[in-house]
Design a protein around this motif. Structure first.
Motif, short mmCIF file in Angstrom:
data_model
loop_
_atom_site.label_atom_id
_atom_site.label_comp_id
_atom_site.label_asym_id
_atom_site.label_seq_id
_atom_site.Cartn_x
_atom_site.Cartn_y
_atom_site.Cartn_z
N VAL A 65 0.84 -1.21 0.00
CA VAL A 65 0.00 0.00 0.00
C VAL A 65 0.87 1.26 0.00
CG1 VAL A 65 -1.89 -1.20 1.15
CG2 VAL A 65 -0.25 0.12 2.52
N ASP A 66 0.29 2.35 -0.47
CA ASP A 66 1.02 3.62 -0.62
C ASP A 66 0.63 4.62 0.46
OD1 ASP A 66 2.58 3.11 -2.96
OD2 ASP A 66 0.75 3.26 -4.15
N GLU A 67 1.46 5.64 0.59
CA GLU A 67 1.17 6.81 1.43
C GLU A 67 0.71 6.41 2.83
OE1 GLU A 67 -1.30 9.71 -0.47
OE2 GLU A 67 -0.24 9.55 -2.38
N ALA A 68 1.48 5.53 3.45
CA ALA A 68 1.14 5.02 4.77
C ALA A 68 2.21 5.41 5.79
CB ALA A 68 0.98 3.50 4.73
N SER A 69 1.82 5.37 7.06
CA SER A 69 2.73 5.69 8.16
C SER A 69 2.66 4.57 9.19
CB SER A 69 2.32 7.02 8.79
OG SER A 69 3.11 7.31 9.92
N GLY A 70 3.80 4.17 9.70
CA GLY A 70 3.82 3.08 10.67
C GLY A 70 4.28 1.78 10.01
N ASP A 71 4.11 0.68 10.73
CA ASP A 71 4.57 -0.61 10.21
C ASP A 71 3.54 -1.68 10.52
OD1 ASP A 71 5.52 -2.18 12.79
OD2 ASP A 71 6.17 -0.11 13.01
N GLU A 72 3.68 -2.80 9.85
CA GLU A 72 2.69 -3.87 9.96
C GLU A 72 2.67 -4.50 11.35
OE1 GLU A 72 2.14 -5.82 5.61
OE2 GLU A 72 4.16 -6.04 6.47
N ASP A 73 3.83 -4.72 11.94
CA ASP A 73 3.87 -5.39 13.23
C ASP A 73 3.19 -4.56 14.32
OD1 ASP A 73 5.17 -7.54 12.14
OD2 ASP A 73 7.18 -6.86 12.72
N THR A 74 3.42 -3.24 14.31
CA THR A 74 2.76 -2.37 15.28
C THR A 74 1.25 -2.41 15.12
OG1 THR A 74 4.68 -0.89 15.37
CG2 THR A 74 2.57 0.01 16.12
N MET A 75 0.80 -2.37 13.87
CA MET A 75 -0.64 -2.41 13.62
C MET A 75 -1.24 -3.75 14.03
SD MET A 75 -1.88 0.42 12.67
CE MET A 75 -3.48 -0.18 12.10
N LEU A 76 -0.56 -4.84 13.77
CA LEU A 76 -1.07 -6.15 14.15
C LEU A 76 -1.27 -6.24 15.67
CD1 LEU A 76 0.97 -8.46 11.77
CD2 LEU A 76 -1.53 -8.28 11.87
N THR A 77 -0.33 -5.71 16.42
CA THR A 77 -0.46 -5.71 17.88
C THR A 77 -1.62 -4.83 18.32
OG1 THR A 77 1.92 -6.10 18.15
CG2 THR A 77 0.74 -5.19 20.03
N ALA A 78 -1.70 -3.63 17.74
CA ALA A 78 -2.73 -2.67 18.15
C ALA A 78 -4.13 -3.14 17.79
CB ALA A 78 -2.45 -1.31 17.51
N LEU A 79 -4.26 -3.89 16.71
CA LEU A 79 -5.58 -4.32 16.23
C LEU A 79 -6.07 -5.61 16.88
CD1 LEU A 79 -5.31 -3.57 12.40
CD2 LEU A 79 -7.00 -2.61 13.98
N ARG A 80 -5.30 -6.18 17.78
CA ARG A 80 -5.70 -7.45 18.40
C ARG A 80 -7.06 -7.29 19.10
NH1 ARG A 80 -0.98 -8.79 21.17
NH2 ARG A 80 -0.16 -9.51 19.17
N GLY A 81 -8.06 -8.00 18.60
CA GLY A 81 -9.40 -7.94 19.19
C GLY A 81 -10.25 -6.79 18.73
N ALA A 82 -9.71 -5.90 17.89
CA ALA A 82 -10.48 -4.72 17.45
C ALA A 82 -11.42 -5.09 16.31
CB ALA A 82 -9.54 -3.61 17.02
N GLU A 83 -12.63 -4.54 16.35
CA GLU A 83 -13.60 -4.73 15.28
C GLU A 83 -13.65 -3.53 14.33
OE1 GLU A 83 -17.45 -6.58 16.47
OE2 GLU A 83 -16.58 -6.49 18.49
N VAL A 84 -13.20 -2.37 14.82
CA VAL A 84 -13.21 -1.14 14.03
C VAL A 84 -11.86 -0.46 14.14
CG1 VAL A 84 -14.24 1.17 13.77
CG2 VAL A 84 -15.70 -0.79 14.33
N CYS A 85 -11.37 0.05 13.02
CA CYS A 85 -10.14 0.85 13.01
C CYS A 85 -10.44 2.18 12.34
CB CYS A 85 -9.03 0.12 12.26
SG CYS A 85 -7.50 1.10 12.08
#
Length: 338
Positions: free
Chosen positions: A48-68
């Motif tokens: 994906v383009d024009e993004a900030s951050g990294d996949e591993d951080t997002m995977l941790t933060a999204l654990r159990g989340a239904e909405v982002c």
């Protein structure tokens, strides 16, 4: 329901949380994450383009989340595969370029955006950049700051053209281009519009529709880009197109850098064919140290700021929160992409 508010240093996490709480109350868990943009430039993350951050951080933060809810977080295939509870992603910008839409569809994740949240800000900035380039405002300000009263800028050959009485060609007439058109008309410009995808009625209300891009270029003292970047529009203005402009024309780009051939622009500025140019966006952001843009004459550059004012941040958070509210109430989403 667990919601991730993945903000940044513009649309801040606490701003997202405040708007979400105002919309949906306090019965849901809202977790915050702050991404490094714009202190660190956005870029490509995986596919994906024009993004900030990294996949591993997002995977941790999204654990159990239904909405982002986010503006700049990457939503890649890897992230979607690793966030099985995720059902809705709301992107606080005009286009969800930082989301793998195919993967989201495959995983049953709905995606919304927030169109129009920065249209007014970008239109205002376009006019400011246009005037700065045409009237040589940065150069004269720098001269005075250096202690020199630069009277030569008052001479006929150096003072620059004005908007009143000029012909301004706008390439693209969406939410931003139509606002720019109205403002230019109020300032006394003749406005030409080229947009093969726009409704003809909207074009006629905003200025004079032109069916052929070459015709618009030949007639325009100033050209401003307001098109989306697609495979068809990449490199839309190259050496051939810039050569069609009248001698002494001005080019402004607050849309996307890759719409314009920057090498051809530098050639036209260095040869004197173009009187000036104003760029807020670039093919590579920031422009690399060896870029000719850094030394091109009569070029005003700003670091992708056209869509940035405090109202825009609030607009993005408010529109995004409203979408989450609709989702929780089972109502149709207003800005659903998939």
């Amino acid at each position: 329901m667990r919601i991730l508010a993945a903000g940044d240093h513009f649309v801040a996490p606490d701003l997202l949380t405040r708007e979400l709480t105002a919309e949906i109350g306090t019965d849901h868990s809202i977790e915050e994450l702050r991404l490094p943009w714009p202190l660190t430039p956005f870029g490509r993350v995986a596919e994906v383009d024009e993004a900030s951050g990294d996949e591993d951080t997002m995977l941790t933060a999204l654990r159990g989340a239904e909405v982002c809810v986010t503006q700049m977080a990457p939503v890649t295939r890897k992230i979607l595969e690793g966030a099985p509870d995720l059902r809705l992603v709301v992107i606080g910008r005009g286009g969800p370029v930082n989301v793998n839409l195919d993967a989201a569809k495959e995983h049953g994740v709905q995606v919304c955006n927030t169109p129009g949240r920065n249209a007014a800000a970008t239109a205002e900035y376009t006019l400011g950049l246009m005037l700065a380039a045409m009237r040589r405002i940065p150069e004269t300000s720098a001269a005075l700051a250096a202690g020199r009263w630069a009277g030569e800028f008052y001479t006929y050959d150096n003072c620059g053209p004005g908007i009143d009485g000029s012909t301004v060609g706008l390439i693209g007439c969406g939410a931003v281009g139509s606002r720019v058109a109205r403002a230019l008309t109020a300032l006394g410009a003749q406005v030409l519009l080229y947009d093969p995808y726009a409704d003809q009625r909207v074009l006629r209300e905003s200025g004079e529709p032109v069916a052929d891009l070459d015709d618009l270029l030949r007639r325009s003292d100033v050209v401003s880009l307001h098109a989306r970047l697609t495979p068809e529009t990449r490199g839309l203005l190259g050496a051939r197109e810039l050569a069609l402009l009248p001698e002494g024309a001005v080019v402004v780009n607050c849309a996307r850098g890759a719409l314009l051939d920057e090498e051809a622009l530098c050639d036209a500025l260095e040869s004197g064919r173009l009187a000036a140019a104003g760029l807020d966006v670039f093919a590579v952001e920031p422009p690399p140290p060896g870029s000719r843009l850094r030394t091109a004459p009569r070029l005003v550059m700003t670091p992708h700021l056209a869509g940035a004012n405090t109202s825009v941040a609030h607009n993005a958070a408010r529109i995004a929160a409203a979408e989450v509210g609709r989702f929780l109430r089972g109502e149709p989403l207003a800005h659903r992409v998939i």
